[in-house]
Design a protein around this motif. Structure first.
Motif, PDB file in Angstrom:
ATOM      1  N   VAL A  34       0.827  -1.213   0.000  1.00  0.00           N
ATOM      2  CA  VAL A  34       0.000   0.000   0.000  1.00  0.00           C
ATOM      3  C   VAL A  34       0.859   1.259   0.000  1.00  0.00           C
ATOM      4  CG1 VAL A  34      -1.599   1.370   1.392  1.00  0.00           C
ATOM      5  CG2 VAL A  34      -2.023  -1.069   1.036  1.00  0.00           C
ATOM      6  N   PHE A  35       1.898   1.277   0.833  1.00  0.00           N
ATOM      7  CA  PHE A  35       2.712   2.485   0.936  1.00  0.00           C
ATOM      8  C   PHE A  35       3.701   2.625  -0.213  1.00  0.00           C
ATOM      9  CE2 PHE A  35       0.986   2.426   5.157  1.00  0.00           C
ATOM     10  CZ  PHE A  35       0.873   3.769   5.472  1.00  0.00           C
ATOM     11  N   SER A  36       3.759   1.623  -1.103  1.00  0.00           N
ATOM     12  CA  SER A  36       4.600   1.740  -2.284  1.00  0.00           C
ATOM     13  C   SER A  36       3.810   2.207  -3.500  1.00  0.00           C
ATOM     14  CB  SER A  36       5.259   0.383  -2.598  1.00  0.00           C
ATOM     15  OG  SER A  36       6.095  -0.025  -1.531  1.00  0.00           O
ATOM     16  N   MET A  37       2.487   2.153  -3.424  1.00  0.00           N
ATOM     17  CA  MET A  37       1.657   2.542  -4.555  1.00  0.00           C
ATOM     18  C   MET A  37       1.802   4.028  -4.899  1.00  0.00           C
ATOM     19  SD  MET A  37       0.221  -0.120  -5.781  1.00  0.00           S
ATOM     20  CE  MET A  37       1.787  -0.917  -5.366  1.00  0.00           C
ATOM     21  N   PHE A  38       2.094   4.833  -3.878  1.00  0.00           N
ATOM     22  CA  PHE A  38       2.268   6.269  -4.091  1.00  0.00           C
ATOM     23  C   PHE A  38       3.431   6.530  -5.048  1.00  0.00           C
ATOM     24  CE2 PHE A  38       4.137  10.359  -2.650  1.00  0.00           C
ATOM     25  CZ  PHE A  38       3.066  11.198  -2.903  1.00  0.00           C
ATOM     26  N   ARG A  39       4.553   5.862  -4.801  1.00  0.00           N
ATOM     27  CA  ARG A  39       5.732   6.052  -5.645  1.00  0.00           C
ATOM     28  C   ARG A  39       5.589   5.326  -6.972  1.00  0.00           C
ATOM     29  NH1 ARG A  39      10.859   7.437  -2.221  1.00  0.00           N
ATOM     30  NH2 ARG A  39       9.882   8.257  -0.344  1.00  0.00           N
ATOM     31  N   LEU A  40       4.924   4.190  -6.968  1.00  0.00           N
ATOM     32  CA  LEU A  40       4.669   3.502  -8.230  1.00  0.00           C
ATOM     33  C   LEU A  40       3.859   4.392  -9.164  1.00  0.00           C
ATOM     34  CD1 LEU A  40       4.912   0.810  -9.820  1.00  0.00           C
ATOM     35  CD2 LEU A  40       2.676   0.188  -8.872  1.00  0.00           C
ATOM     36  N   ASN A  41       2.898   5.099  -8.592  1.00  0.00           N
ATOM     37  CA  ASN A  41       2.085   6.038  -9.368  1.00  0.00           C
ATOM     38  C   ASN A  41       2.945   7.158  -9.941  1.00  0.00           C
ATOM     39  OD1 ASN A  41       0.390   8.889  -8.921  1.00  0.00           O
ATOM     40  ND2 ASN A  41      -0.731   7.315 -10.030  1.00  0.00           N
ATOM     41  N   LEU A  42       3.851   7.690  -9.131  1.00  0.00           N
ATOM     42  CA  LEU A  42       4.736   8.758  -9.598  1.00  0.00           C
ATOM     43  C   LEU A  42       5.615   8.278 -10.742  1.00  0.00           C
ATOM     44  CD1 LEU A  42       6.295  11.438  -9.487  1.00  0.00           C
ATOM     45  CD2 LEU A  42       7.655  10.470  -7.615  1.00  0.00           C
ATOM     46  N   PHE A  43       6.305   7.156 -10.544  1.00  0.00           N
ATOM     47  CA  PHE A  43       7.241   6.668 -11.559  1.00  0.00           C
ATOM     48  C   PHE A  43       6.539   6.325 -12.872  1.00  0.00           C
ATOM     49  CE2 PHE A  43       9.688   5.063  -7.670  1.00  0.00           C
ATOM     50  CZ  PHE A  43      10.433   6.232  -7.606  1.00  0.00           C
ATOM     51  N   SER A  44       5.451   5.572 -12.788  1.00  0.00           N
ATOM     52  CA  SER A  44       4.751   5.160 -14.013  1.00  0.00           C
ATOM     53  C   SER A  44       4.147   6.362 -14.729  1.00  0.00           C
ATOM     54  CB  SER A  44       3.656   4.136 -13.687  1.00  0.00           C
ATOM     55  OG  SER A  44       2.744   4.651 -12.730  1.00  0.00           O
ATOM     56  N   SER A  45       3.640   7.334 -13.974  1.00  0.00           N
ATOM     57  CA  SER A  45       3.008   8.508 -14.582  1.00  0.00           C
ATOM     58  C   SER A  45       4.019   9.412 -15.269  1.00  0.00           C
ATOM     59  CB  SER A  45       2.230   9.304 -13.530  1.00  0.00           C
ATOM     60  OG  SER A  45       1.157   8.555 -13.018  1.00  0.00           O
ATOM     61  N   ILE A  46       5.119   9.705 -14.581  1.00  0.00           N
ATOM     62  CA  ILE A  46       6.058  10.673 -15.140  1.00  0.00           C
ATOM     63  C   ILE A  46       6.819  10.096 -16.330  1.00  0.00           C
ATOM     64  CG2 ILE A  46       8.079  10.147 -13.692  1.00  0.00           C
ATOM     65  CD1 ILE A  46       8.445  13.248 -13.495  1.00  0.00           C
ATOM     66  N   TYR A  47       7.083   8.787 -16.324  1.00  0.00           N
ATOM     67  CA  TYR A  47       7.759   8.202 -17.482  1.00  0.00           C
ATOM     68  C   TYR A  47       6.799   8.020 -18.659  1.00  0.00           C
ATOM     69  CZ  TYR A  47      12.257   7.600 -15.254  1.00  0.00           C
ATOM     70  OH  TYR A  47      13.481   7.858 -14.669  1.00  0.00           O
ATOM     71  N   THR A  48       5.528   7.830 -18.362  1.00  0.00           N
ATOM     72  CA  THR A  48       4.537   7.827 -19.438  1.00  0.00           C
ATOM     73  C   THR A  48       4.441   9.216 -20.061  1.00  0.00           C
ATOM     74  OG1 THR A  48       3.245   6.091 -18.346  1.00  0.00           O
ATOM     75  CG2 THR A  48       2.124   7.391 -20.024  1.00  0.00           C
ATOM     76  N   LEU A  49       4.423  10.247 -19.220  1.00  0.00           N
ATOM     77  CA  LEU A  49       4.426  11.621 -19.725  1.00  0.00           C
ATOM     78  C   LEU A  49       5.674  11.907 -20.543  1.00  0.00           C
ATOM     79  CD1 LEU A  49       3.064  13.933 -16.869  1.00  0.00           C
ATOM     80  CD2 LEU A  49       2.201  13.739 -19.204  1.00  0.00           C
ATOM     81  N   MET A  50       6.799  11.395 -20.100  1.00  0.00           N
ATOM     82  CA  MET A  50       8.046  11.602 -20.828  1.00  0.00           C
ATOM     83  C   MET A  50       7.981  10.978 -22.221  1.00  0.00           C
ATOM     84  SD  MET A  50      11.960  10.488 -19.823  1.00  0.00           S
ATOM     85  CE  MET A  50      11.762   8.790 -20.433  1.00  0.00           C
ATOM     86  N   MET A  51       7.434   9.772 -22.306  1.00  0.00           N
ATOM     87  CA  MET A  51       7.353   9.093 -23.601  1.00  0.00           C
ATOM     88  C   MET A  51       6.381   9.787 -24.548  1.00  0.00           C
ATOM     89  SD  MET A  51       9.581   6.827 -23.750  1.00  0.00           S
ATOM     90  CE  MET A  51       9.037   6.428 -25.419  1.00  0.00           C
ATOM     91  N   VAL A  52       5.249  10.228 -24.030  1.00  0.00           N
ATOM     92  CA  VAL A  52       4.292  10.896 -24.905  1.00  0.00           C
ATOM     93  C   VAL A  52       4.829  12.263 -25.326  1.00  0.00           C
ATOM     94  CG1 VAL A  52       2.912  12.088 -23.148  1.00  0.00           C
ATOM     95  CG2 VAL A  52       1.826  11.341 -25.253  1.00  0.00           C
ATOM     96  N   SER A  53       5.636  12.902 -24.477  1.00  0.00           N
ATOM     97  CA  SER A  53       6.270  14.167 -24.854  1.00  0.00           C
ATOM     98  C   SER A  53       7.302  13.948 -25.946  1.00  0.00           C
ATOM     99  CB  SER A  53       6.935  14.815 -23.628  1.00  0.00           C
ATOM    100  OG  SER A  53       5.993  15.134 -22.643  1.00  0.00           O
TER     101      SER A  53
END
Length: 333
Positions: free
Chosen positions: A109-128
């Motif tokens: 549960v307490f790792s989901m916060f960072r998993l969300n950050l990593f997956s989101s920002i690298y997805t944003l990086m790829m779409v950029s």
């Protein structure tokens, strides 16, 4: 006492004045945070779960095949949905003043916060990067324009994000606190250098590196859009609309996550024995928790951006739910 900095949210260890002795953070500030944390988490959970489920349903149920940009946005919605689903466990723990869900759920549960950050920002990086190559370089980018490859890249992002949260999982423990007579989910500080590894990862690999790449792409994309607007070009109108949507998501992402990362840096400096006055620690501890709540909100802001800025998304949503509504009415008759 509260653990600030390594877990992405505050971990409640006590609700008594005695447990706060020897710390910089005052009880009044702590009590204020403890009061509003659980209801806030429930609100973010409800909004984030419903909104992101709606986004995913539109992309999945629409008859037309998703574009590369839409696949990446759906991937972000999936990350936000997973994170939102972890919030009820945090809220219940905050209300009960102890961790009732066991060691596995503590680490998860307490790792989901960072998993969300990593997956989101690298997805944003790829779409950029995809938008940069399509608009700035005006080139055929082959596999990056292929929806199938976009799905493969999303899979790689998830694997990479999962690897990045391993240190955070390792240092998460459920321990029994004698002074509290209860079990709590905390970060293991037995090895200080190992303890700061997740903080360094989140600042460097989880924010700074993708932020630099995405900012570079974004700067050049904005320049191209501005030049095209001056020349009154009407070509590639769909590309421009998709790009504006991506830029809006990126801007909101930075606004939600930058304050959190700044407080993590200050916390890490303190862990490295760099002198930080108690006043600064007080302010940083308070700002850290507020910035964490702000980061939480990003999971339910993105769907609103899709609806407000994404013309194609709105059109698809209307088509999908109009069709579902018609089918429901046909069945009744």
């Amino acid at each position: 006492m509260m653990n600030t900095g390594s877990n992405g949210t505050m971990t409640i260890l006590a609700n008594t004045n005695e447990t706060l002795k020897g710390t910089c953070l005052g009880w009044e500030v702590s009590k204020w945070l403890l009061t509003y944390q659980p209801p806030y988490m429930w609100v973010i959970f409800v909004l984030g779960f419903i909104e992101n489920l709606f986004v995913i349903s539109v992309f999945v149920l629409h008859k037309s095949r998703c574009t590369v940009t839409e696949i990446y946005l759906a991937n972000m919605a999936a990350a936000d949905l997973i994170f939102a689903s972890s919030l009820p466990f945090r809220a219940i723990s905050s209300l009960k003043k102890y961790w009732p869900f066991g060691g596995f759920m503590c680490a998860t549960v307490f790792s989901m916060f960072r998993l969300n950050l990593f997956s989101s920002i690298y997805t944003l990086m790829m779409v950029s990067i995809e938008r940069y190559l399509a608009l700035v370089k005006a080139m055929s980018i082959g596999r990056l324009k292929n929806p199938w490859w976009a799905k493969v890249i999303c899979g790689i992002i998830w694997i990479f994000a999962a690897l990045l949260i391993v240190p955070n999982i390792v240092i998460r423990k459920v321990v029994f606190k004698k002074e509290l007579n209860t079990t709590v989910c905390v970060t293991d500080k037995s090895s200080q250098h190992w303890f700061i590894v997740p903080n360094i990862i989140i600042n460097v690999l989880g924010f700074l590196v993708p932020l630099v790449v995405t900012s570079f792409c974004t700067f050049h994309i904005i320049c191209v859009l501005r030049n095209n607007a001056k020349k009154q070009f009407k070509k590639k109108n769909k590309d421009k609309k998709a790009t504006r949507l991506v830029l809006s998501v990126f801007l909101v992402f930075v606004m939600c996550w930058l304050p959190f990362n700044i407080t993590i840096i200050i916390t890490t400096l303190g862990q490295l024995k760099v002198f930080i006055p108690c006043t600064v620690k007080n302010v940083n501890s308070f700002v850290h928790h507020i910035s964490t709540y702000l980061a939480f909100s990003n999971s339910c802001i993105n769907p609103i951006i899709y609806s407000m800025v994404g013309n194609q998304f709105r059109q698809k949503a209307k088509e999908v739910y109009r069709r579902l509504l018609c089918k429901g009415l046909d069945r009744r008759t």
